[in-house]
Design a protein around this motif. Structure first.
Motif, mmCIF file in Angstrom:
data_model
loop_
_atom_site.group_PDB
_atom_site.id
_atom_site.type_symbol
_atom_site.label_atom_id
_atom_site.label_comp_id
_atom_site.label_asym_id
_atom_site.label_seq_id
_atom_site.Cartn_x
_atom_site.Cartn_y
_atom_site.Cartn_z
ATOM 1 N N LEU A 83 -49.910 -48.676 77.190
ATOM 2 C CA LEU A 83 -49.776 -47.507 78.058
ATOM 3 C C LEU A 83 -49.577 -46.212 77.269
ATOM 4 O O LEU A 83 -49.549 -45.137 77.861
ATOM 5 C CB LEU A 83 -48.591 -47.698 79.014
ATOM 6 N N PHE A 84 -49.433 -46.298 75.943
ATOM 7 C CA PHE A 84 -49.169 -45.109 75.137
ATOM 8 C C PHE A 84 -50.358 -44.147 75.160
ATOM 9 O O PHE A 84 -51.507 -44.557 75.004
ATOM 10 C CB PHE A 84 -48.896 -45.488 73.684
ATOM 11 N N VAL A 85 -50.052 -42.857 75.317
ATOM 12 C CA VAL A 85 -51.076 -41.825 75.129
ATOM 13 C C VAL A 85 -51.074 -41.472 73.642
ATOM 14 O O VAL A 85 -50.378 -40.567 73.191
ATOM 15 C CB VAL A 85 -50.797 -40.575 75.988
ATOM 16 N N THR A 86 -51.841 -42.235 72.870
ATOM 17 C CA THR A 86 -51.990 -41.959 71.452
ATOM 18 C C THR A 86 -52.934 -40.769 71.270
ATOM 19 O O THR A 86 -53.523 -40.263 72.236
ATOM 20 C CB THR A 86 -52.563 -43.185 70.730
ATOM 21 N N ASP A 87 -53.091 -40.325 70.040
ATOM 22 C CA ASP A 87 -54.005 -39.212 69.784
ATOM 23 C C ASP A 87 -55.427 -39.572 70.209
ATOM 24 O O ASP A 87 -56.169 -38.718 70.729
ATOM 25 C CB ASP A 87 -53.981 -38.845 68.302
ATOM 26 N N GLU A 88 -55.805 -40.840 69.996
ATOM 27 C CA GLU A 88 -57.144 -41.275 70.381
ATOM 28 C C GLU A 88 -57.321 -41.223 71.907
ATOM 29 O O GLU A 88 -58.351 -40.764 72.415
ATOM 30 C CB GLU A 88 -57.407 -42.700 69.874
ATOM 31 N N VAL A 89 -56.304 -41.687 72.639
ATOM 32 C CA VAL A 89 -56.357 -41.658 74.096
ATOM 33 C C VAL A 89 -56.379 -40.217 74.604
ATOM 34 O O VAL A 89 -57.126 -39.876 75.525
ATOM 35 C CB VAL A 89 -55.166 -42.417 74.703
ATOM 36 N N ALA A 90 -55.548 -39.361 73.990
ATOM 37 C CA ALA A 90 -55.488 -37.955 74.404
ATOM 38 C C ALA A 90 -56.843 -37.283 74.270
ATOM 39 O O ALA A 90 -57.264 -36.512 75.147
ATOM 40 C CB ALA A 90 -54.442 -37.217 73.575
ATOM 41 N N LYS A 91 -57.549 -37.585 73.183
ATOM 42 C CA LYS A 91 -58.875 -36.993 72.969
ATOM 43 C C LYS A 91 -59.893 -37.562 73.951
ATOM 44 O O LYS A 91 -60.673 -36.819 74.562
ATOM 45 C CB LYS A 91 -59.332 -37.250 71.532
ATOM 46 N N LYS A 92 -59.857 -38.880 74.141
ATOM 47 C CA LYS A 92 -60.808 -39.528 75.037
ATOM 48 C C LYS A 92 -60.634 -39.075 76.481
ATOM 49 O O LYS A 92 -61.624 -38.865 77.204
ATOM 50 C CB LYS A 92 -60.641 -41.044 74.950
ATOM 51 N N GLU A 93 -59.371 -38.904 76.907
ATOM 52 C CA GLU A 93 -59.075 -38.556 78.294
ATOM 53 C C GLU A 93 -58.973 -37.050 78.525
ATOM 54 O O GLU A 93 -58.605 -36.607 79.607
ATOM 55 C CB GLU A 93 -57.761 -39.214 78.723
ATOM 56 N N SER A 94 -59.293 -36.266 77.495
ATOM 57 C CA SER A 94 -59.251 -34.801 77.600
ATOM 58 C C SER A 94 -57.886 -34.330 78.102
ATOM 59 O O SER A 94 -57.781 -33.543 79.056
ATOM 60 C CB SER A 94 -60.364 -34.291 78.528
#
Length: 240
Positions: A94-105
Motif C-alpha cells: 500500500l506504500f506510495v513509493t516514488d515509483e507509485v507517485a510517478k505512475k499515479e501522477s
C-alpha cells in the motif's frame, strides 16, 4: 500503527510485523529536540472482546531509527497476538513509493485522511481513533527543515494535526483517473506519517513544531514523512 513486510526467508503466509511511529516519540524528545531518558513504555491494545489491555516495559523499546537524522521515523518489531488483539496491519504493497507517485501522477489537491489518537477521549473500555481529512497542500521539489530541525524531504498537507497525532498514518485517495487509467470508487494508499505541523507564533509567523508540543494557533498545515522514507528504513540491515 502496524505494518506487515513479506520476506523471501519466510513462508508465503508469514510476514514480519513492525510498530511505526516518529523518532521524536520513540526517543521522547524535550523542547530542544534532545532525547530524554525513558523509564518505561506502556502499550495499550484493543482486544477482540471489546475491552483493552495495557502492558508496561521497563526502559525503552529497541527502536530502529533512520540513518538520516532528518527523517522523523522509528520502527520496532512487534506482533501482538491477532487472535486476541483487535488491530489491522498495513501491507507494504500500500506504500506510495516514488515509483507509485510517478505512475499515479501524485499531485497537490488530492484528498488525504489520517487516523490518529484523540487523547481528550482516550476511551474507558477501549481506544477509538479519530479520523481527519484534507488535501495534499504541497509536494516540495526541494528539501525543507523537517520536524527534527534538519533539512530533509517531506510533504505538506492541509489537514489539522494536534497533540496525539504524532505517528499517524496518512492515506491518499488514488481513485478516479490516474496515470491514464480509471479506477472506480476510492483507492487509499499510504502516503506517509504525520510528523508535525506549523503553528502560528507571534505576529502570525509560522513555527514548525511536533504535534506533541503543539500550541494554540495551529495553521492547519501538517508535515508528513513520505512512505518512501519508511520503505528505506525497512531495508536497513538492523530491520531485516
Amino acid at each position: 500503527f502496524f505494518i506487515q513486510v513479506a520476506d523471501s526467508r519466510l513462508p508465503a503466509d508469514v510476514s514480519f510485523t513492525y510498530l511505526v511511529t516518529n523518532r521524536h516519540m520513540a526517543m521522547c524528545w524535550d523542547d530542544d529536540r534532545s532525547p530524554m531518558q525513558v523509564q518505561s513504555v506502556t502499550l495499550r491494545m484493543n482486544m477482540k472482546d471489546g475491552s483493552s489491555l495495557e502492558g508496561t516495559v521497563t526502559g525503552n523499546l529497541p527502536w530502529i531509527l533512520p540513518k538520516k537524522d532528518s527523517v522523523d521515523l522509528a520502527i520496532v518489531p512487534l506482533a501482538p497476538d491477532p487472535t486476541k488483539c483487535d488491530y489491522r496491519s498495513l501491507s507494504e504493497s500500500l506504500f506510495v513509493t516514488d515509483e507509485v507517485a510517478k505512475k499515479e501522477s501524485l499531485s497537490e489537491g488530492l484528498k488525504i485522511i489520517f487516523s490518529g489518537f484523540f487523547y481528550q477521549v482516550p476511551g474507558l473500555k477501549h481506544m477509538e481513533p479519530i479520523i481527519r481529512e484534507g488535501v495534499i497542500a504541497m509536494m516540495p521539489d526541494e528539501d525543507l527543515v523537517t520536524t527534527t530541525g534538519k533539512m530533509g524531504r517531506v510533504y505538506l498537507g492541509e489537514v489539522h494535526a494536534f497533540h496525539g497525532n504524532s505517528g499517524s498514518p496518512v492515506f491518499v485517495d488514488l481513485g478516479g483517473m490516474r496515470g491514464g487509467a480509471f479506477t472506480l470508487g476510492v483507492n487509499y494508499r499510504l502516503l506517509g506519517v504525520v510528523s508535525g505541523g506549523y503553528g502560528e507564533g507571534e505576529q502570525n509567523a509560522l513555527v514548525l513544531e511536533t504535534p506533541l508540543a503543539s500550541k494554540p494557533g495551529n495553521s492547519g498545515i501538517a508535515v508528513i514523512v513520505p512512505a518512501s522514507e519508511l520503505r528505506v528504513l525497512l531495508d536497513e540491515p538492523m530491520a531485516v
